[in-house]
Write an enzyme that holds these catalytic residues in place. Structure first.
Site, PDB file in Angstrom:
ATOM      1  NE  ARG A 176      -3.705  -2.573   0.361  1.00 14.99           N
ATOM      2  CZ  ARG A 176      -3.641  -3.286  -0.408  1.00 14.99           C
ATOM      3  NH1 ARG A 176      -2.388  -3.231  -1.083  1.00 14.99           N
ATOM      4  NH2 ARG A 176      -4.744  -4.415   0.170  1.00 14.99           N
ATOM      5  CB  SER A 226      -8.501  -0.838   5.016  1.00 13.56           C
ATOM      6  OG  SER A 226      -9.049  -1.612   4.589  1.00 13.56           O
ATOM      7  CD  GLU A 296      -4.823   1.514   3.144  1.00  9.59           C
ATOM      8  OE1 GLU A 296      -4.652   0.372   3.760  1.00  9.59           O
ATOM      9  OE2 GLU A 296      -6.331   0.479   2.013  1.00  9.59           O
TER      10      GLU A 296
HETATM   11  C1  LIG Z   1     -15.971   0.576   0.237  1.00  5.77           C
HETATM   12  C2  LIG Z   1     -14.992   0.631  -0.104  1.00  5.77           C
HETATM   13  C3  LIG Z   1     -13.463  -0.378  -0.727  1.00  5.77           C
HETATM   14  C4  LIG Z   1     -12.169   0.415  -0.130  1.00  5.77           C
HETATM   15  N1  LIG Z   1     -11.593  -1.937  -0.784  1.00  5.77           N
HETATM   16  C5  LIG Z   1     -10.299  -1.240  -1.477  1.00  5.77           C
HETATM   17  C6  LIG Z   1      -9.152  -2.190  -1.716  1.00  5.77           C
HETATM   18  O1  LIG Z   1      -9.706  -3.634  -1.519  1.00  5.77           O
HETATM   19  N2  LIG Z   1      -7.923  -2.099  -1.752  1.00  5.77           N
HETATM   20  C7  LIG Z   1      -7.884  -0.272  -1.847  1.00  5.77           C
HETATM   21  O2  LIG Z   1      -6.574  -0.783  -2.305  1.00  5.77           O
HETATM   22  N3  LIG Z   1      -8.611   0.049  -1.361  1.00  5.77           N
HETATM   23  C8  LIG Z   1      -9.499   0.415  -1.056  1.00  5.77           C
HETATM   24  N4  LIG Z   1     -10.080   0.950  -1.004  1.00  5.77           N
HETATM   25  C9  LIG Z   1     -10.014   2.554  -0.922  1.00  5.77           C
HETATM   26  C10 LIG Z   1      -9.914   3.430  -2.006  1.00  5.77           C
HETATM   27  O3  LIG Z   1     -11.142   3.524  -3.555  1.00  5.77           O
HETATM   28  C11 LIG Z   1      -8.305   2.970  -3.232  1.00  5.77           C
HETATM   29  O4  LIG Z   1      -7.561   3.753  -1.914  1.00  5.77           O
HETATM   30  C12 LIG Z   1      -7.922   4.154  -4.301  1.00  5.77           C
HETATM   31  O5  LIG Z   1      -7.158   3.706  -4.302  1.00  5.77           O
HETATM   32  C13 LIG Z   1      -8.905   5.545  -3.705  1.00  5.77           C
HETATM   33  O6  LIG Z   1      -8.837   6.176  -5.509  1.00  5.77           O
HETATM   34  P1  LIG Z   1      -9.066   7.591  -5.005  1.00  5.77           P
HETATM   35  O7  LIG Z   1      -9.715   8.036  -7.401  1.00  5.77           O
HETATM   36  O8  LIG Z   1     -10.829   7.040  -4.847  1.00  5.77           O
HETATM   37  O9  LIG Z   1      -8.804   8.636  -4.887  1.00  5.77           O
HETATM   38  P2  LIG Z   1      -9.267  10.201  -3.855  1.00  5.77           P
HETATM   39  O10 LIG Z   1      -9.510   9.268  -2.576  1.00  5.77           O
HETATM   40  O11 LIG Z   1     -10.026  10.467  -4.488  1.00  5.77           O
HETATM   41  O12 LIG Z   1      -7.593  10.532  -2.901  1.00  5.77           O
HETATM   42  C14 LIG Z   1      -5.885   9.604  -2.623  1.00  5.77           C
HETATM   43  C15 LIG Z   1      -5.443   9.975  -2.303  1.00  5.77           C
HETATM   44  O13 LIG Z   1      -4.749   9.971  -3.891  1.00  5.77           O
HETATM   45  C16 LIG Z   1      -4.688  11.251  -4.424  1.00  5.77           C
HETATM   46  N5  LIG Z   1      -4.506  11.309  -5.946  1.00  5.77           N
HETATM   47  C17 LIG Z   1      -5.703  10.898  -6.612  1.00  5.77           C
HETATM   48  N6  LIG Z   1      -6.153  10.863  -7.814  1.00  5.77           N
HETATM   49  C18 LIG Z   1      -4.463  11.144  -7.627  1.00  5.77           C
HETATM   50  C19 LIG Z   1      -3.503  11.189  -9.634  1.00  5.77           C
HETATM   51  N7  LIG Z   1      -3.753  11.316 -10.270  1.00  5.77           N
HETATM   52  N8  LIG Z   1      -2.702  11.434  -8.854  1.00  5.77           N
HETATM   53  C20 LIG Z   1      -1.918  11.510  -7.900  1.00  5.77           C
HETATM   54  N9  LIG Z   1      -2.393  10.852  -6.815  1.00  5.77           N
HETATM   55  C21 LIG Z   1      -3.302  11.786  -6.898  1.00  5.77           C
HETATM   56  C22 LIG Z   1      -5.142  12.300  -3.884  1.00  5.77           C
HETATM   57  O14 LIG Z   1      -4.584  12.927  -3.614  1.00  5.77           O
HETATM   58  C23 LIG Z   1      -5.007  11.535  -2.224  1.00  5.77           C
HETATM   59  O15 LIG Z   1      -4.081  11.909  -1.829  1.00  5.77           O
HETATM   60  C24 LIG Z   1     -12.053   0.943  -1.070  1.00  5.77           C
HETATM   61  C25 LIG Z   1     -12.640   2.300  -0.250  1.00  5.77           C
HETATM   62  C26 LIG Z   1     -13.956   1.835  -0.492  1.00  5.77           C
HETATM   63  C27 LIG Z   1     -14.891   3.189  -0.132  1.00  5.77           C
END
Ligand SMILES: Cc1cc2nc3c(=O)[nH]c(=O)nc-3n(C[C@H](O)[C@H](O)[C@H](O)COP(=O)(O)OP(=O)(O)OC[C@H]3O[C@@H](n4cnc5c(N)ncnc54)[C@H](O)[C@@H]3O)c2cc1C
Length: 308
Positions: A176, A226, A296
Site C-alpha cells: 500500500r 480501510s 491508510e
Molecule cells: C468500500 C471501499 C472499499 C475499498 N476497498 C479497497 C481495497 O480493497 N483495496 C484498496 O487498496 N483500497 C480500497 N479502498 C480505498 C480506495 O478505493 C483506494 O485507495 C483507491 O485507490 C482511492 O482512489 P480514489 O480515486 O478514490 O482516490 P481519492 O480518495 O480521490 O484520493 C486518495 C489520494 O490519492 C491522491 N490522488 C488521486 N488521484 C491522483 C493522481 N492521479 N495522481 C496522484 N495522486 C492522486 C489524492 O490526492 C489523495 O491523496 C476502498 C474504499 C472503499 C470506500
C-alpha cells in the site's frame, strides 16, 4: 471577477468545469468534507500545466481528487485548487495484452473492460472504487493482487509542471505504498502488462470478490474503505476488534460492527468526529498490543485531532 477567477477562465474555457466553494462532501465516499476554494475539472495536459503554473505563481496549494474513496477532508475544507482529472485522463487504449490507461480512469471499469477482451491480471480491482492514478500512488490491492503485479511504467506530472516517465523501479512499490506518496507527482497515465485469460473465468472470479465484500464490508453506510494499514504480519481489523472497539462512536462516526477496520458515517458525522475516533482507536490498540497503527485514509486540511 477576482484575478484568480479570470486566470482560471483563461485556462479552462468551459466555465462549467470550474466550481467555487464546492462542498467536498459531495465528492467523497465518506460524504464528509467542507468546501474547496476551487474544484476544477482538468481535461488535458495543456490545461494541467497552465493550472500548475497559476498555482505556483499565486502560491495556491494543489490537491488531486480521484473518486474520493480514500479521503477524509476537514470540515473547514481546503484552500487553493482541487483538480479532478477528466477528458484525456479518462482514456483507455488496449494493444495485445498491453493496456495504456489515464490516471482518471475508474479501476472497476478497467477490470470489466479488459475482462470483456479476455485479459486478466487486474480482476482483483473490480471492487476498489477508486481511480487508476490514486490506486497507483498507494499500490491499491485486494484478494492477493495489487497494482505492482501488472504496472510496467507510469507518466507523472510534477508540481513544477515537469512530465516524467517512470519505470517500475522508479515507482518503488511496497505494501500500500510507492515512492510517489507524499510527493507532488500527479499520475496522468499508467501502462500495464496483462495476460490472456478466459472471460468467463475472470467474470466468475470478480463475482466471488464482490460477494465476499458484500458479506464482510459495511457497504450500507458511507465510508472510506480501510482506515488503517495492516501492520506487518497482522490485520488492523483483528486488533481493533480484539481491543473491543467494534461499535465505538464519536458523534455519528462509528467503528463498523461488520468490519472493525472501517469507520462508517451514520448520517451527520464530521471530519472531527472521525479523526477523534481514529485517535481513540490508535491509542487503545497501542496500549493493548504495543502496535501503532498507521492511517491508510488520506487526510486533507485542518487536523489538530489525529497526528498521521
Ligand atoms: C468500500 C471501499 C472499499 C475499498 N476497498 C479497497 C481495497 O480493497 N483495496 C484498496 O487498496 N483500497 C480500497 N479502498 C480505498 C480506495 O478505493 C483506494 O485507495 C483507491 O485507490 C482511492 O482512489 P480514489 O480515486 O478514490 O482516490 P481519492 O480518495 O480521490 O484520493 C486518495 C489520494 O490519492 C491522491 N490522488 C488521486 N488521484 C491522483 C493522481 N492521479 N495522481 C496522484 N495522486 C492522486 C489524492 O490526492 C489523495 O491523496 C476502498 C474504499 C472503499 C470506500
Amino acid at each position: 471577477m477576482s484575478p484568480i477567477d479570470a486566470r482560471l477562465r483563461s485556462i479552462i474555457r468551459d466555465p462549467g468545469r470550474i466550481r467555487r466553494d464546492e462542498p467536498l462532501k459531495r465528492h467523497t465516499t465518506f460524504r464528509i468534507g467542507g468546501p474547496a476554494d476551487y474544484l476544477v475539472q482538468v481535461a488535458n495536459r495543456q490545461e494541467l500545466s497552465g493550472l500548475l503554473r497559476l498555482a505556483g505563481e499565486e502560491g495556491l496549494p494543489v490537491y488531486i481528487l480521484g473518486n474520493g474513496s480514500n479521503l477524509l477532508v476537514s470540515d473547514e475544507g481546503v484552500r487553493g485548487l482541487v483538480l479532478s482529472l477528466t477528458g484525456e485522463f479518462g482514456r483507455l487504449a488496449v494493444e495485445g495484452s498491453t493496456v495504456r490507461v489515464g490516471g482518471g480512469y475508474n479501476l472497476p471499469k478497467l477490470a470489466y473492460e479488459v475482462q470483456k477482451r479476455g485479459l486478466g491480471g487486474i480482476e482483483f480491482a473490480c471492487a476498489i472504487p477508486g481511480t487508476v492514478g490514486a490506486g497507483l500512488v498507494i499500490n491499491a490491492g485486494a484478494h492477493g493482487g495489487d497494482l505492482s503485479q501488472v504496472v510496467t511504467e507510469a507518466t507523472v506530472v510534477w508540481g513544477d509542471g515537469r512530465e516524467q516517465r517512470l519505470t517500475r523501479d522508479e515507482i518503488g512499490f511496497g505494501y500500500r505504498s510507492t515512492r510517489l506518496q507524499g510527493t507532488s507527482a500527479i499520475v496522468v497515465e499508467v501502462v500495464m502488462a496483462l495476460h490472456p485469460a478466459d472471460p468467463a473465468e475472470l467474470q466468475g472470479a470478480m463475482r466471488q470478490h464482490l460477494e465476499r465484500r458484500r458479506a464482510t464490508q459495511p457497504l450500507g453506510h458511507p465510508n472510506a474503505g480501510s482506515i488503517f494499514k495492516n501492520p506487518p504480519g497482522d490485520y488492523a481489523g483483528r486488533l481493533i476488534e480484539l481491543a473491543g472497539l467494534k461499535g465505538a462512536r464519536v458523534g455519528d462516526a462509528q467503528v463498523s460492527e461488520k468490519h472493525a477496520n472501517f469507520i462508517v458515517n451514520l448520517g451527520q458525522a464530521t471530519a472531527k468526529d472521525v479523526l477523534m475516533l481514529m485517535d481513540r482507536v490508535r491509542s487503545t490498540v497501542e496500549q493493548r498490543f504495543g502496535v501503532r497503527l498507521e492511517a491508510e485514509v488520506k487526510i486533507w486540511g485542518h487536523n489538530p485531532y489525529f497526528q498521521p
